[in-house]
Design a protein around this motif. Sequence first.
Motif, PDB file in Angstrom:
ATOM      1  N   THR A  14      96.268  66.579  45.629  1.00 11.22           N
ATOM      2  CA  THR A  14      97.083  67.717  45.218  1.00 11.22           C
ATOM      3  C   THR A  14      96.663  68.985  45.948  1.00 11.22           C
ATOM      4  O   THR A  14      97.497  69.789  46.369  1.00 11.22           O
ATOM      5  CB  THR A  14      96.973  67.925  43.698  1.00 11.22           C
ATOM      6  OG1 THR A  14      97.362  66.727  43.024  1.00 11.22           O
ATOM      7  CG2 THR A  14      97.865  69.070  43.236  1.00 11.22           C
ATOM      8  N   SER A  57     104.043  71.850  44.838  1.00 12.31           N
ATOM      9  CA  SER A  57     102.978  70.855  44.625  1.00 12.31           C
ATOM     10  C   SER A  57     103.122  70.204  43.253  1.00 12.31           C
ATOM     11  O   SER A  57     102.932  68.981  43.113  1.00 12.31           O
ATOM     12  CB  SER A  57     101.606  71.511  44.765  1.00 12.31           C
ATOM     13  OG  SER A  57     101.425  72.050  46.055  1.00 12.31           O
ATOM     14  N   THR A  61     103.944  66.192  42.592  1.00 12.32           N
ATOM     15  CA  THR A  61     103.012  65.378  41.787  1.00 12.32           C
ATOM     16  C   THR A  61     103.544  65.073  40.393  1.00 12.32           C
ATOM     17  O   THR A  61     102.822  64.526  39.562  1.00 12.32           O
ATOM     18  CB  THR A  61     101.651  66.083  41.678  1.00 12.32           C
ATOM     19  OG1 THR A  61     101.837  67.401  41.127  1.00 12.32           O
ATOM     20  CG2 THR A  61     101.001  66.197  43.048  1.00 12.32           C
ATOM     21  N   GLU A 160      92.943  73.141  40.065  1.00 14.58           N
ATOM     22  CA  GLU A 160      92.787  71.868  40.749  1.00 14.58           C
ATOM     23  C   GLU A 160      91.375  71.722  41.305  1.00 14.58           C
ATOM     24  O   GLU A 160      90.754  70.661  41.204  1.00 14.58           O
ATOM     25  CB  GLU A 160      93.819  71.745  41.884  1.00 14.58           C
ATOM     26  CG  GLU A 160      95.257  71.666  41.412  1.00 14.58           C
ATOM     27  CD  GLU A 160      95.498  70.494  40.474  1.00 14.58           C
ATOM     28  OE1 GLU A 160      95.106  69.355  40.818  1.00 14.58           O
ATOM     29  OE2 GLU A 160      96.070  70.724  39.386  1.00 14.58           O
TER      30      GLU A 160
END
Length: 281
Positions: A14, A57, A61, A160
Amino acid sequence: MTVTGSGKLTAWATIVIFLIILTAISAVGHFAIVELAPVSIYVGALMWCPAVAGFLSLKITGRKIASLPWGGGNWRDNIQSYLVPVAYVSMSYVIAWSLGFGGAFDSDTISEWSAELGLSDTPIQGAVLMVALLATIQFAKSLGTIAGEEIGWRGFFIWELRKVLPFGGVALFSGIVWSVWHYPIVIKYGFGDPVFQIACFTLMITSMSVIMAYYTFRSNSLWPAVMFHGAHNIYVQKIYTPLTTRNDQTRFWIDEYGLIVPVIVTIMAICYWRRAKAEGM
C-alpha cells in the motif's frame, strides 16, 4: 500497532502504491510551478496531490475513505498544534534579530500592510491588525489547501507506516519523503545554494514530522497536523519573514531555507520523540 506476516506485506504494498501515484500526479504540479509560474492555483493543486494519492490508494486496496482519521480529536491537541509552531518560529526569529542576522519590524513591510488596510496614518496599529488577521483569517483561508497535504501525509501515509515501523521510523521516513516531495520547488525558488538549503529544509521538515506524528497518533485525528502545518506556514512565510529587515547574512539564517528554524524545531522534536517513547507510541 505494527503488524506481522502478510499484514506487513500488504502495508508495504500500500505504501508503494501511494508513493507511485503521488510521484506521478505530483510531477504535473511540479512542472507547472517550476516551468510555468509559482501561482497559487498551481500550488494548491500540488498540495492536494497527497490527498488524491491517498484516496486512490484506498480505492485500489478496497478500503473506504471514511476509514481515515477524520474525527476532530480534542481541543487541547488542536490548540497545542497551533501554538507549537508559533513558539519555535518566534524563538527562531528573536534569536536571528538578537544576533544581527536581520532586523526586527521592517518599516517597508509595516507601511505596505498599513496602506493595504487603509491605516496609513497609523502604521503601528495597521501592523498589529495585519498580524492578527494573518494569524486568524488568513490562517483559516489556508486550511483548505493544507488539508490536502495532511489528509495524504498524516491522514493516510503515517498510519500505513505505523503498521511496519516504530514511532521513530514513521517520523523519519515520512519526514524524508515529505522533504523530497518539496525539492523541485526548493531548488528552483531557493536563494541559490541548493545543498545548504536542502539540508536545512530537510532537517526542519523531518523534525516537524516528529511532532506532527505525535499529535496525530495521540489524538487519533489528522486535524492537529492541519493546524500545525497552517500555523507554521503563516508565521514563517506571512508574518516573521516579511517583518525581518535583511543584510548579507539573513538568507542563511531565517525562513524555511535558513538554519535557525530547523535547529530550534529539531530541539523540540527531540523532546517530543522522548514523550512519544514514554507514552508507548
